[in-house]
Design a protein around this motif. Sequence first.
Motif, PDB file in Angstrom:
ATOM      1  N   LEU A  38       0.827  -1.212   0.000  1.00 30.79           N
ATOM      2  CA  LEU A  38       0.000   0.000   0.000  1.00 30.79           C
ATOM      3  C   LEU A  38       0.862   1.263   0.000  1.00 30.79           C
ATOM      4  N   LEU A  39       1.972   1.233   0.746  1.00 35.02           N
ATOM      5  CA  LEU A  39       2.879   2.384   0.731  1.00 35.02           C
ATOM      6  C   LEU A  39       3.481   2.600  -0.654  1.00 35.02           C
ATOM      7  N   ALA A  40       3.918   1.519  -1.281  1.00 39.46           N
ATOM      8  CA  ALA A  40       4.486   1.626  -2.625  1.00 39.46           C
ATOM      9  C   ALA A  40       3.428   2.103  -3.620  1.00 39.46           C
ATOM     10  N   ALA A  41       2.196   1.645  -3.455  1.00 42.71           N
ATOM     11  CA  ALA A  41       1.122   2.068  -4.348  1.00 42.71           C
ATOM     12  C   ALA A  41       0.846   3.552  -4.180  1.00 42.71           C
ATOM     13  N   LEU A  42       0.871   4.029  -2.946  1.00 43.13           N
ATOM     14  CA  LEU A  42       0.671   5.467  -2.718  1.00 43.13           C
ATOM     15  C   LEU A  42       1.782   6.286  -3.365  1.00 43.13           C
ATOM     16  N   GLU A  43       3.012   5.831  -3.188  1.00 40.05           N
ATOM     17  CA  GLU A  43       4.154   6.547  -3.766  1.00 40.05           C
ATOM     18  C   GLU A  43       4.116   6.550  -5.290  1.00 40.05           C
ATOM     19  N   GLY A  44       3.572   5.470  -5.874  1.00 40.16           N
ATOM     20  CA  GLY A  44       3.559   5.362  -7.332  1.00 40.16           C
ATOM     21  C   GLY A  44       2.196   5.574  -7.954  1.00 40.16           C
ATOM     22  N   ALA A  45       1.248   6.108  -7.199  1.00 41.75           N
ATOM     23  CA  ALA A  45      -0.120   6.270  -7.701  1.00 41.75           C
ATOM     24  C   ALA A  45      -0.176   7.141  -8.954  1.00 41.75           C
ATOM     25  N   ASP A  46       0.703   8.129  -9.035  1.00 40.69           N
ATOM     26  CA  ASP A  46       0.690   9.009 -10.206  1.00 40.69           C
ATOM     27  C   ASP A  46       1.179   8.292 -11.466  1.00 40.69           C
ATOM     28  N   ARG A  47       1.873   7.180 -11.304  1.00 37.78           N
ATOM     29  CA  ARG A  47       2.354   6.415 -12.462  1.00 37.78           C
ATOM     30  C   ARG A  47       1.394   5.313 -12.884  1.00 37.78           C
ATOM     31  N   PHE A  48       0.334   5.091 -12.100  1.00 40.78           N
ATOM     32  CA  PHE A  48      -0.662   4.074 -12.452  1.00 40.78           C
ATOM     33  C   PHE A  48      -1.475   4.590 -13.637  1.00 40.78           C
ATOM     34  N   ALA A  49      -1.337   3.890 -14.771  1.00 38.93           N
ATOM     35  CA  ALA A  49      -1.961   4.347 -16.017  1.00 38.93           C
ATOM     36  C   ALA A  49      -3.392   3.854 -16.175  1.00 38.93           C
ATOM     37  N   GLY A  50      -3.849   2.980 -15.310  1.00 36.94           N
ATOM     38  CA  GLY A  50      -5.217   2.474 -15.407  1.00 36.94           C
ATOM     39  C   GLY A  50      -5.408   1.444 -16.506  1.00 36.94           C
ATOM     40  N   GLN A  51      -4.316   0.844 -16.990  1.00 32.06           N
ATOM     41  CA  GLN A  51      -4.433  -0.160 -18.040  1.00 32.06           C
ATOM     42  C   GLN A  51      -4.849  -1.515 -17.484  1.00 32.06           C
ATOM     43  N   SER A  52      -4.881  -1.624 -16.176  1.00 26.54           N
ATOM     44  CA  SER A  52      -5.357  -2.835 -15.505  1.00 26.54           C
ATOM     45  C   SER A  52      -6.222  -2.378 -14.334  1.00 26.54           C
ATOM     46  N   SER A  53      -6.857  -3.332 -13.687  1.00 27.51           N
ATOM     47  CA  SER A  53      -7.662  -2.970 -12.517  1.00 27.51           C
ATOM     48  C   SER A  53      -6.729  -2.630 -11.356  1.00 27.51           C
ATOM     49  N   VAL A  54      -7.250  -1.907 -10.388  1.00 26.05           N
ATOM     50  CA  VAL A  54      -6.465  -1.571  -9.205  1.00 26.05           C
ATOM     51  C   VAL A  54      -6.044  -2.851  -8.489  1.00 26.05           C
ATOM     52  N   ARG A  55      -6.927  -3.835  -8.437  1.00 25.01           N
ATOM     53  CA  ARG A  55      -6.616  -5.108  -7.776  1.00 25.01           C
ATOM     54  C   ARG A  55      -5.422  -5.784  -8.440  1.00 25.01           C
ATOM     55  N   THR A  56      -5.405  -5.820  -9.766  1.00 25.06           N
ATOM     56  CA  THR A  56      -4.300  -6.433 -10.503  1.00 25.06           C
ATOM     57  C   THR A  56      -3.009  -5.671 -10.250  1.00 25.06           C
ATOM     58  N   LEU A  58      -2.253  -3.756  -7.609  1.00 26.86           N
ATOM     59  CA  LEU A  58      -1.817  -3.980  -6.235  1.00 26.86           C
ATOM     60  C   LEU A  58      -1.224  -5.374  -6.062  1.00 26.86           C
ATOM     61  N   THR A  59      -1.823  -6.375  -6.706  1.00 21.85           N
ATOM     62  CA  THR A  59      -1.304  -7.741  -6.615  1.00 21.85           C
ATOM     63  C   THR A  59       0.092  -7.818  -7.228  1.00 21.85           C
ATOM     64  N   GLY A  60       0.304  -7.132  -8.329  1.00 27.16           N
ATOM     65  CA  GLY A  60       1.624  -7.098  -8.950  1.00 27.16           C
ATOM     66  C   GLY A  60       2.666  -6.490  -8.026  1.00 27.16           C
ATOM     67  N   ILE A  61       2.306  -5.413  -7.354  1.00 31.81           N
ATOM     68  CA  ILE A  61       3.228  -4.800  -6.392  1.00 31.81           C
ATOM     69  C   ILE A  61       3.496  -5.770  -5.248  1.00 31.81           C
ATOM     70  N   LEU A  62       2.432  -6.418  -4.766  1.00 37.33           N
ATOM     71  CA  LEU A  62       2.566  -7.354  -3.654  1.00 37.33           C
ATOM     72  C   LEU A  62       3.513  -8.502  -3.995  1.00 37.33           C
ATOM     73  N   LYS A  63       3.458  -8.997  -5.225  1.00 43.02           N
ATOM     74  CA  LYS A  63       4.367 -10.090  -5.613  1.00 43.02           C
ATOM     75  C   LYS A  63       5.822  -9.686  -5.408  1.00 43.02           C
ATOM     76  N   PHE A  64       6.151  -8.448  -5.782  1.00 41.51           N
ATOM     77  CA  PHE A  64       7.527  -7.987  -5.597  1.00 41.51           C
ATOM     78  C   PHE A  64       7.853  -7.779  -4.120  1.00 41.51           C
ATOM     79  N   LYS A  65       6.884  -7.350  -3.342  1.00 43.22           N
ATOM     80  CA  LYS A  65       7.114  -7.178  -1.905  1.00 43.22           C
ATOM     81  C   LYS A  65       7.336  -8.540  -1.236  1.00 43.22           C
TER      82      LYS A  65
END
Length: 188
Positions: A38-56, A58-65
Amino acid sequence: MSKPALQWLDEHGDMLYAFALRRLRDPHLAEEAVQNTLLAALEGADRFAGQSSVRTWLTGILKFKIIDVLREQQHWQLAPLDAELAHSVGDDDLFAEDGHWANAPVDWRDPSRELDNKQLRALIDACIARLPRRMAQLFWLRELNDEPAGAVCENLGISSANMYQLLFRARQTLRVCLTEGGRDAELS
């Protein structure tokens, strides 16, 4: 916590936690991985292009975490394969002298439909939970997350030969557990 993070937590927190817990098998590490996501998502929210769902996303970020957590856990020791486990998953038990299965695998009919079955998923999770921690994490990364072999070896600090040996043992152990219907036989 900002409004988007609270909304993401409300909408996706349970799924993210369950995802992390199945892979890390430690509630505290799973919580930490979700928080870091969630912290990484907040920091990178401006780079989220909306080409996938928010769930997808966030799950992608979680895999790296989760991979980051596994890297931090490099002090793991490989659990020695005791004689009882080695015998329970040995080739001698799986095949008859003529090379055919000693006990034919259960007919799974339509595997994709069966995998959606919640009881089967619970059985698989229970069988994976009985694997030694490192073996279970390796199985999740390589087999269920389809991570490349080289990346898995690097992340876990093991050789490819060791990885394939551990995967073989995990598959055989899971086969025994699933064949027995997850009975309380101690597998790890």
